[in-house]
Design a protein around this motif. Structure first.
Motif, mmCIF file in Angstrom:
data_model
loop_
_atom_site.group_PDB
_atom_site.id
_atom_site.type_symbol
_atom_site.label_atom_id
_atom_site.label_comp_id
_atom_site.label_asym_id
_atom_site.label_seq_id
_atom_site.Cartn_x
_atom_site.Cartn_y
_atom_site.Cartn_z
ATOM 1 N N ILE A 214 0.822 -1.220 0.000
ATOM 2 C CA ILE A 214 0.000 0.000 0.000
ATOM 3 C C ILE A 214 0.854 1.267 0.000
ATOM 4 C CG2 ILE A 214 -1.967 -1.113 1.097
ATOM 5 C CD1 ILE A 214 -1.122 0.110 3.751
ATOM 6 N N LEU A 215 2.151 1.127 0.336
ATOM 7 C CA LEU A 215 3.068 2.262 0.296
ATOM 8 C C LEU A 215 3.874 2.314 -1.000
ATOM 9 C CD1 LEU A 215 4.534 2.119 3.929
ATOM 10 C CD2 LEU A 215 2.723 3.610 3.094
ATOM 11 N N LEU A 216 3.724 1.292 -1.841
ATOM 12 C CA LEU A 216 4.547 1.179 -3.038
ATOM 13 C C LEU A 216 3.754 1.254 -4.342
ATOM 14 C CD1 LEU A 216 6.856 -1.749 -1.846
ATOM 15 C CD2 LEU A 216 7.514 0.662 -2.080
ATOM 16 N N TYR A 217 2.458 0.917 -4.283
ATOM 17 C CA TYR A 217 1.673 0.837 -5.512
ATOM 18 C C TYR A 217 0.376 1.623 -5.392
ATOM 19 C CZ TYR A 217 5.027 -2.822 -6.460
ATOM 20 O OH TYR A 217 6.204 -3.497 -6.653
ATOM 21 N N THR A 218 -0.158 2.005 -6.540
ATOM 22 C CA THR A 218 -1.388 2.791 -6.564
ATOM 23 C C THR A 218 -2.582 1.895 -6.242
ATOM 24 O OG1 THR A 218 -1.845 2.375 -8.908
ATOM 25 C CG2 THR A 218 -0.359 4.206 -8.392
ATOM 26 N N PRO A 219 -3.699 2.480 -5.808
ATOM 27 C CA PRO A 219 -4.892 1.671 -5.541
ATOM 28 C C PRO A 219 -5.347 0.868 -6.757
ATOM 29 C CG PRO A 219 -5.136 3.868 -4.609
ATOM 30 C CD PRO A 219 -3.878 3.890 -5.417
ATOM 31 N N SER A 220 -5.239 1.445 -7.945
ATOM 32 C CA SER A 220 -5.673 0.731 -9.150
ATOM 33 C C SER A 220 -4.764 -0.452 -9.455
ATOM 34 C CB SER A 220 -5.706 1.689 -10.346
ATOM 35 O OG SER A 220 -4.433 2.277 -10.566
ATOM 36 N N GLN A 221 -3.459 -0.313 -9.196
ATOM 37 C CA GLN A 221 -2.538 -1.435 -9.408
ATOM 38 C C GLN A 221 -2.839 -2.577 -8.437
ATOM 39 O OE1 GLN A 221 1.114 0.752 -8.900
ATOM 40 N NE2 GLN A 221 1.482 0.910 -11.109
ATOM 41 N N LEU A 222 -3.128 -2.226 -7.193
ATOM 42 C CA LEU A 222 -3.483 -3.238 -6.195
ATOM 43 C C LEU A 222 -4.787 -3.933 -6.574
ATOM 44 C CD1 LEU A 222 -2.643 -1.193 -2.976
ATOM 45 C CD2 LEU A 222 -1.404 -3.198 -3.786
ATOM 46 N N ALA A 223 -5.763 -3.137 -7.033
ATOM 47 C CA ALA A 223 -7.057 -3.699 -7.422
ATOM 48 C C ALA A 223 -6.905 -4.651 -8.604
ATOM 49 C CB ALA A 223 -8.030 -2.574 -7.760
ATOM 50 N N LEU A 224 -6.093 -4.275 -9.586
ATOM 51 C CA LEU A 224 -5.891 -5.130 -10.756
ATOM 52 C C LEU A 224 -5.181 -6.428 -10.361
ATOM 53 C CD1 LEU A 224 -6.091 -5.600 -13.776
ATOM 54 C CD2 LEU A 224 -3.923 -4.362 -14.062
ATOM 55 N N ALA A 225 -4.171 -6.335 -9.510
ATOM 56 C CA ALA A 225 -3.471 -7.541 -9.056
ATOM 57 C C ALA A 225 -4.436 -8.484 -8.342
ATOM 58 C CB ALA A 225 -2.320 -7.152 -8.126
ATOM 59 N N ALA A 226 -5.314 -7.920 -7.525
ATOM 60 C CA ALA A 226 -6.290 -8.742 -6.798
ATOM 61 C C ALA A 226 -7.304 -9.363 -7.753
ATOM 62 C CB ALA A 226 -7.007 -7.879 -5.758
ATOM 63 N N LEU A 227 -7.726 -8.603 -8.750
ATOM 64 C CA LEU A 227 -8.691 -9.105 -9.728
ATOM 65 C C LEU A 227 -8.111 -10.270 -10.532
ATOM 66 C CD1 LEU A 227 -11.530 -8.488 -10.945
ATOM 67 C CD2 LEU A 227 -10.348 -7.135 -12.687
ATOM 68 N N LEU A 228 -6.866 -10.122 -10.963
ATOM 69 C CA LEU A 228 -6.217 -11.191 -11.722
ATOM 70 C C LEU A 228 -5.989 -12.425 -10.852
ATOM 71 C CD1 LEU A 228 -3.644 -9.085 -13.785
ATOM 72 C CD2 LEU A 228 -5.802 -10.067 -14.570
ATOM 73 N N TYR A 229 -5.683 -12.206 -9.581
ATOM 74 C CA TYR A 229 -5.536 -13.329 -8.651
ATOM 75 C C TYR A 229 -6.862 -14.073 -8.516
ATOM 76 C CZ TYR A 229 -5.455 -15.796 -4.204
ATOM 77 O OH TYR A 229 -5.570 -16.756 -3.240
ATOM 78 N N ALA A 230 -7.956 -13.318 -8.384
ATOM 79 C CA ALA A 230 -9.275 -13.945 -8.248
ATOM 80 C C ALA A 230 -9.624 -14.744 -9.497
ATOM 81 C CB ALA A 230 -10.330 -12.870 -7.996
ATOM 82 N N GLY A 231 -9.290 -14.186 -10.673
ATOM 83 C CA GLY A 231 -9.551 -14.911 -11.906
ATOM 84 C C GLY A 231 -8.784 -16.217 -11.960
ATOM 85 N N ALA A 232 -7.508 -16.181 -11.594
ATOM 86 C CA ALA A 232 -6.687 -17.396 -11.599
ATOM 87 C C ALA A 232 -7.219 -18.422 -10.599
ATOM 88 C CB ALA A 232 -5.241 -17.035 -11.269
ATOM 89 N N LYS A 233 -7.677 -17.941 -9.449
ATOM 90 C CA LYS A 233 -8.213 -18.847 -8.429
ATOM 91 C C LYS A 233 -9.458 -19.568 -8.919
ATOM 92 C CE LYS A 233 -9.555 -18.950 -3.556
ATOM 93 N NZ LYS A 233 -9.768 -18.152 -2.319
ATOM 94 N N LEU A 234 -10.259 -18.870 -9.749
ATOM 95 C CA LEU A 234 -11.493 -19.450 -10.276
ATOM 96 C C LEU A 234 -11.299 -20.068 -11.658
ATOM 97 C CD1 LEU A 234 -13.963 -16.598 -9.210
ATOM 98 C CD2 LEU A 234 -13.611 -18.809 -8.082
ATOM 99 N N ASN A 235 -10.026 -20.166 -12.078
ATOM 100 C CA ASN A 235 -9.701 -20.727 -13.407
ATOM 101 C C ASN A 235 -10.329 -19.928 -14.540
ATOM 102 O OD1 ASN A 235 -8.117 -22.940 -12.427
ATOM 103 N ND2 ASN A 235 -10.024 -23.984 -11.876
ATOM 104 N N ILE A 236 -10.338 -18.599 -14.355
ATOM 105 C CA ILE A 236 -10.850 -17.692 -15.383
ATOM 106 C C ILE A 236 -9.690 -16.832 -15.868
ATOM 107 C CG2 ILE A 236 -12.459 -15.818 -15.912
ATOM 108 C CD1 ILE A 236 -14.211 -16.874 -13.596
ATOM 109 N N ILE A 237 -9.336 -16.932 -17.111
ATOM 110 C CA ILE A 237 -8.227 -16.173 -17.676
ATOM 111 C C ILE A 237 -8.712 -14.770 -18.047
ATOM 112 C CG2 ILE A 237 -6.416 -16.099 -19.413
ATOM 113 C CD1 ILE A 237 -6.246 -18.434 -17.440
ATOM 114 N N LEU A 238 -8.122 -13.766 -17.439
ATOM 115 C CA LEU A 238 -8.534 -12.375 -17.674
ATOM 116 C C LEU A 238 -7.503 -11.584 -18.473
ATOM 117 C CD1 LEU A 238 -9.986 -11.556 -14.131
ATOM 118 C CD2 LEU A 238 -11.254 -12.190 -16.184
ATOM 119 N N ASP A 239 -6.557 -12.298 -19.086
ATOM 120 C CA ASP A 239 -5.504 -11.598 -19.846
ATOM 121 C C ASP A 239 -6.094 -10.736 -20.961
ATOM 122 O OD1 ASP A 239 -3.930 -13.000 -18.168
ATOM 123 O OD2 ASP A 239 -2.901 -14.193 -19.691
#
Length: 339
Positions: A214-239
């Protein structure tokens, strides 16, 4: 907006080396100030790593558990904001300078006010009484009320040490923006209902707010990383969402930087998953009790004595000024009579 905020200008750093440098400087400054007054061995003080371990423990055992069991339930934005306050404070100051338990509770209290989660101090004290019973041993039967008074005593100090930068841009709102964008612009056979990404994304962001990310990245970068993680966890490719919609028409370097940042965020969150051992933390707490600055903690007798001396000094100065003014008036009257 984040890009014109104090968060971006003053509290978003280029690398973890800057964070390490700041914490080392805070630790060294406290050591040097104490060494100038009395000679101590190096082992007497906490190391930067011991400070990190202690704060990591309090992330889990104080912020997470306290806020999770708090009644009424503390919104996640308040928790995230309090994490920012804690990390900012102990980036500039050592935990030996300000009592970490007290300042963390003060940060939660301040975050609730900043995020407009309206609770009274009586409610806050009630929760301290029911959720932190171990503090009774250190501070007596009325420990909850003492903590309440102490929080109010350090609240303005906390605000000042944060440079009055209280507005926090959290990644949860950025995620809501991404989710709306996916619902309106992104069509995929593998993702019929983007809403299924909400729970795993929010869970991941909840883990991320307790890290240095939270001290190194923007809120949007954190949100995108979390979204891509959620996609991978659910076997959904969001590339394809990232390349064909979110970053469409952007230079290739932007895409490469985004991928690099997402990987770094995942690495930071993954490394922060493990909680320190309790016996290690207890040893650090015992060490902290000996080397901390007790005059900055309203829960201590040293603080009470210092404030008493300050009151006496103010009264002495006020009395001295009154006497000087009385003498001046007396001399003025004498001069008028002589005239």
């Amino acid at each position: 907006m984040y890009h014109s905020s104090t968060q971006r200008k003053f509290w978003t750093f280029k690398s973890d080396k800057e964070l390490t440098k700041g914490r080392e400087a805070a630790n060294d400054r406290f050591r040097n100030e104490r060494q100038n007054k009395t000679s101590f061995n190096e082992e007497y003080f906490l190391t930067v790593e011991e400070e990190r371990v202690l704060l990591r423990w309090y992330d889990d055992k104080l912020i997470k558990e306290f806020c999770h069991r708090f009644k009424p339930k503390v919104p996640v934005n308040c928790i995230a904001t309090s994490c920012h306050y804690v990390k900012r404070l102990f980036l500039r100051y050592s935990v030996m300078e300000y009592n970490p338990k007290l300042m963390i509770l003060a940060s939660i209290w301040l975050a609730c006010k900043t995020e407009e989660f309206n609770i009274s101090m009586d409610q806050f004290v009630w929760n301290i009484h029911h959720l932190l019973p171990d503090e009774k041993l250190a501070h007596g039967e009325d420990y909850a009320r003492k903590y309440g008074d102490a929080i109010l005593a350090v609240e303005l100090i906390l605000i000042k040490e944060l440079n009055f930068h209280l507005t926090i841009h959290n990644p949860f709102r950025a995620f809501e923006g991404l989710l709306i964008d996916m619902k309106t612009r992104y069509e995929s056979a593998a993702l019929k209902k983007p809403e299924i990404l909400r729970e795993p994304t929010v869970d991941y962001l909840y883990s991320a707010i307790f890290t240095d990310a939270i001290l190194l990245y923007t809120p949007s970068q954190l949100a995108l990383a979390a979204l891509l993680y959620a996609g991978a966890k659910l076997n959904i490719i969001l590339d394809s969402y990232v390349t064909e919609h979110l970053l469409k028409d952007q230079p290739r370097q932007v895409l490469e930087d985004t991928i690099k940042n997402v990987k770094k965020i995942r690495s930071i969150v993954r490394k922060n998953m493990k909680c320190p051992l309790e016996n290690m933390v207890k040893s650090i707490e015992m060490k902290l009790e000996k080397c901390c600055n007790k005059t900055s903690n309203p829960l201590t007798e040293e603080y009470a004595r210092l404030k008493s001396l300050e009151v006496e000094e103010r009264e002495r100065i006020a009395t001295q000024k009154w006497r000087e003014e009385a003498e001046r008036q007396k001399q003025l009257q004498k001069d008028l009579l002589d005239y």
